[in-house]
Design a protein around this motif. Sequence first.
Motif, PDB file in Angstrom:
ATOM      1  N   ASN A 112      -4.019   5.691   6.636  1.00 22.60           N
ATOM      2  CA  ASN A 112      -2.505   4.887   6.544  1.00 22.60           C
ATOM      3  C   ASN A 112      -2.531   3.424   6.430  1.00 22.60           C
ATOM      4  O   ASN A 112      -1.027   2.638   6.357  1.00 22.60           O
ATOM      5  CB  ASN A 112      -2.959   5.117   8.441  1.00 22.60           C
ATOM      6  CG  ASN A 112      -2.140   4.432   9.238  1.00 22.60           C
ATOM      7  OD1 ASN A 112      -1.974   3.310   9.526  1.00 22.60           O
ATOM      8  ND2 ASN A 112      -1.509   5.606  10.142  1.00 22.60           N
ATOM      9  N   CYS A 113      -3.776   3.027   6.543  1.00 21.03           N
ATOM     10  CA  CYS A 113      -4.097   0.896   6.168  1.00 21.03           C
ATOM     11  C   CYS A 113      -3.120   0.627   4.266  1.00 21.03           C
ATOM     12  O   CYS A 113      -2.855   0.075   4.586  1.00 21.03           O
ATOM     13  CB  CYS A 113      -5.070   0.603   5.201  1.00 21.03           C
ATOM     14  SG  CYS A 113      -6.341   0.961   6.992  1.00 21.03           S
ATOM     15  N   LEU A 160      -6.401   0.778  13.226  1.00 23.13           N
ATOM     16  CA  LEU A 160      -6.070   1.362  12.052  1.00 23.13           C
ATOM     17  C   LEU A 160      -6.157   0.593  10.980  1.00 23.13           C
ATOM     18  O   LEU A 160      -7.743  -0.634  10.714  1.00 23.13           O
ATOM     19  CB  LEU A 160      -5.181   1.539  11.695  1.00 23.13           C
ATOM     20  CG  LEU A 160      -4.289   3.011  12.698  1.00 23.13           C
ATOM     21  CD1 LEU A 160      -2.797   2.960  12.804  1.00 23.13           C
ATOM     22  CD2 LEU A 160      -4.863   4.449  11.764  1.00 23.13           C
ATOM     23  N   LEU A 161      -5.102  -0.769   9.962  1.00 27.01           N
ATOM     24  CA  LEU A 161      -5.532  -1.576   9.684  1.00 27.01           C
ATOM     25  C   LEU A 161      -7.248  -2.741  10.242  1.00 27.01           C
ATOM     26  O   LEU A 161      -7.295  -3.349   9.723  1.00 27.01           O
ATOM     27  CB  LEU A 161      -4.309  -2.513   9.567  1.00 27.01           C
ATOM     28  CG  LEU A 161      -4.327  -3.819   8.396  1.00 27.01           C
ATOM     29  CD1 LEU A 161      -5.092  -2.931   6.673  1.00 27.01           C
ATOM     30  CD2 LEU A 161      -3.577  -4.020   8.123  1.00 27.01           C
ATOM     31  N   ALA A 202     -10.029  -0.851  10.226  1.00 23.12           N
ATOM     32  CA  ALA A 202     -10.329  -1.871   8.896  1.00 23.12           C
ATOM     33  C   ALA A 202     -11.422  -3.200   8.270  1.00 23.12           C
ATOM     34  O   ALA A 202     -12.034  -3.156   7.615  1.00 23.12           O
ATOM     35  CB  ALA A 202     -10.157  -1.274   7.452  1.00 23.12           C
ATOM     36  N   CYS A 203     -10.528  -4.320   8.807  1.00 19.88           N
ATOM     37  CA  CYS A 203     -10.269  -5.860   8.677  1.00 19.88           C
ATOM     38  C   CYS A 203     -11.841  -6.153   9.333  1.00 19.88           C
ATOM     39  O   CYS A 203     -12.573  -6.721   9.156  1.00 19.88           O
ATOM     40  CB  CYS A 203      -9.524  -5.991   8.613  1.00 19.88           C
ATOM     41  SG  CYS A 203      -7.974  -6.121   7.712  1.00 19.88           S
ATOM     42  N   HIS A 226      -2.995  -7.531   6.760  1.00 25.27           N
ATOM     43  CA  HIS A 226      -2.966  -8.035   8.100  1.00 25.27           C
ATOM     44  C   HIS A 226      -2.436  -8.523   8.960  1.00 25.27           C
ATOM     45  O   HIS A 226      -2.094  -8.768   9.949  1.00 25.27           O
ATOM     46  CB  HIS A 226      -4.977  -7.539   8.575  1.00 25.27           C
ATOM     47  CG  HIS A 226      -4.874  -7.233   9.695  1.00 25.27           C
ATOM     48  ND1 HIS A 226      -6.106  -7.794  10.644  1.00 25.27           N
ATOM     49  CD2 HIS A 226      -4.141  -6.672  11.432  1.00 25.27           C
ATOM     50  CE1 HIS A 226      -6.399  -8.215  12.101  1.00 25.27           C
ATOM     51  NE2 HIS A 226      -4.890  -6.813  12.155  1.00 25.27           N
ATOM     52  N   LEU A 246      -6.161  -6.621   1.611  1.00 29.01           N
ATOM     53  CA  LEU A 246      -6.529  -6.486   3.167  1.00 29.01           C
ATOM     54  C   LEU A 246      -6.570  -7.425   3.943  1.00 29.01           C
ATOM     55  O   LEU A 246      -5.333  -6.746   5.331  1.00 29.01           O
ATOM     56  CB  LEU A 246      -7.736  -5.240   2.725  1.00 29.01           C
ATOM     57  CG  LEU A 246      -7.283  -3.959   4.038  1.00 29.01           C
ATOM     58  CD1 LEU A 246      -6.607  -2.903   3.564  1.00 29.01           C
ATOM     59  CD2 LEU A 246      -8.951  -3.420   4.214  1.00 29.01           C
ATOM     60  N   LEU A 283      -9.593  -1.425  -0.632  1.00 32.69           N
ATOM     61  CA  LEU A 283     -10.121  -0.116   0.135  1.00 32.69           C
ATOM     62  C   LEU A 283     -11.219   0.781   0.122  1.00 32.69           C
ATOM     63  O   LEU A 283     -12.429   1.767   0.839  1.00 32.69           O
ATOM     64  CB  LEU A 283      -9.072   1.163   1.311  1.00 32.69           C
ATOM     65  CG  LEU A 283      -8.080   0.359   1.592  1.00 32.69           C
ATOM     66  CD1 LEU A 283      -6.482   0.789   1.991  1.00 32.69           C
ATOM     67  CD2 LEU A 283      -8.672   0.173   3.063  1.00 32.69           C
TER      68      LEU A 283
END
Length: 302
Positions: A185-186, A265-266, A269-270, A287, A283, A216
């Motif tokens: 997704n990211c 989601l993103l 992750a961040c 974002h 990334l 990722l």
Amino acid sequence: MWHVLGAGSLGTLWATRLFRAGLPVQLILRDQTRLTSYLQSGGLTLIEQAQKQKFPISAQTIGHLQPIERLLLACKAYDAAEAVTQLAPRLVNGAEILLLQNGLGSQDEVARAAPQARCIFASSTEGAFRQADFQVVFAGHGHTWLGDPLDLQPPAWLEDLRQAGIAHDWSLDILSRLWRKLALNCAINPLTVLHDCRNGGLLEYPAQLACLCSELIELLNRCGHSSAAEDLQDDVLQVIQATAANFSSMHQDASQGRRTEIAYLLGYACSAAQRHQLVLPHLQDLHARLLSHLGARGLPSH
Ligand code: NAP
């Protein structure tokens, strides 16, 4: 009894198939106004291969007092914790909550809101969308993986899902599945929003995709999910090719002025990268650009 919170796309898809298999189902709607419109509509309609079928599933408001033993939580990730907080007094000790939310982060929020319950996480490739209020189109057959990182024993009610024709497997590593889906997704969804294109349009940006995938992979490895990192870039390209004509869910949400699940989601992750003191410039830049794109359209960043 299956209590199903949320009569949206996935809630309808699950509730109608369970009900059709003769299993007891109770819908939970947000308030009396929603309950009244539901009762006026006469039930939930599922549209499969252009065939409409209406199911008169009984429903109650979130404030009803009936105790809950098994809850299917079918709202968006950003609504999950608040909904479970409202339901907490109704959840019996040892209740089970099946979480259908995409991404990561909402599962922990729900577990904190309902410490008396067992939380079972799901990751699904099924697709459905709302054609009208209480009418849902079953758009893509797929598979659902279920698992519980704290207890590897599968629940007895998996038999209900088999009976209802819901294709599924019990996963012994559901977190890696959720991380893999989050990584896909990211890599795909934010870029489709920023380039305002269908998934296939991303084939014009191979260098951006490669940078994101490599960061990722670094993140997945650092978070202890190296199996989710295997062949990530090949998988990203395969998903882009297989869904080339589609607009991603984030693109659809953003272009229709709906709140996105970016924080799960993103955003997740961040934050995970930051927790592990990992510097992932592409990334983080993605974002920041996505947040400012959404902000410019008046959409929330959480
Ligand atoms: P959706 O169509 O927007 O449905 C969410 C439903 O939750 C709405 O009906 C909403 O009620 C209800 N809701 C929210 N808060 C509530 C509350 N406090 N009390 C009662 N109901 C409440 O969303 P969805 O597409 O089914 O997505 C659910 C989750 O599944 C998301 O995390 C999504 O990413 C994931 N997912 C979806 C699909 C798909 O194909 N749709 C596929 C895979 C994963 P109202 O109707 O009153 O607003």
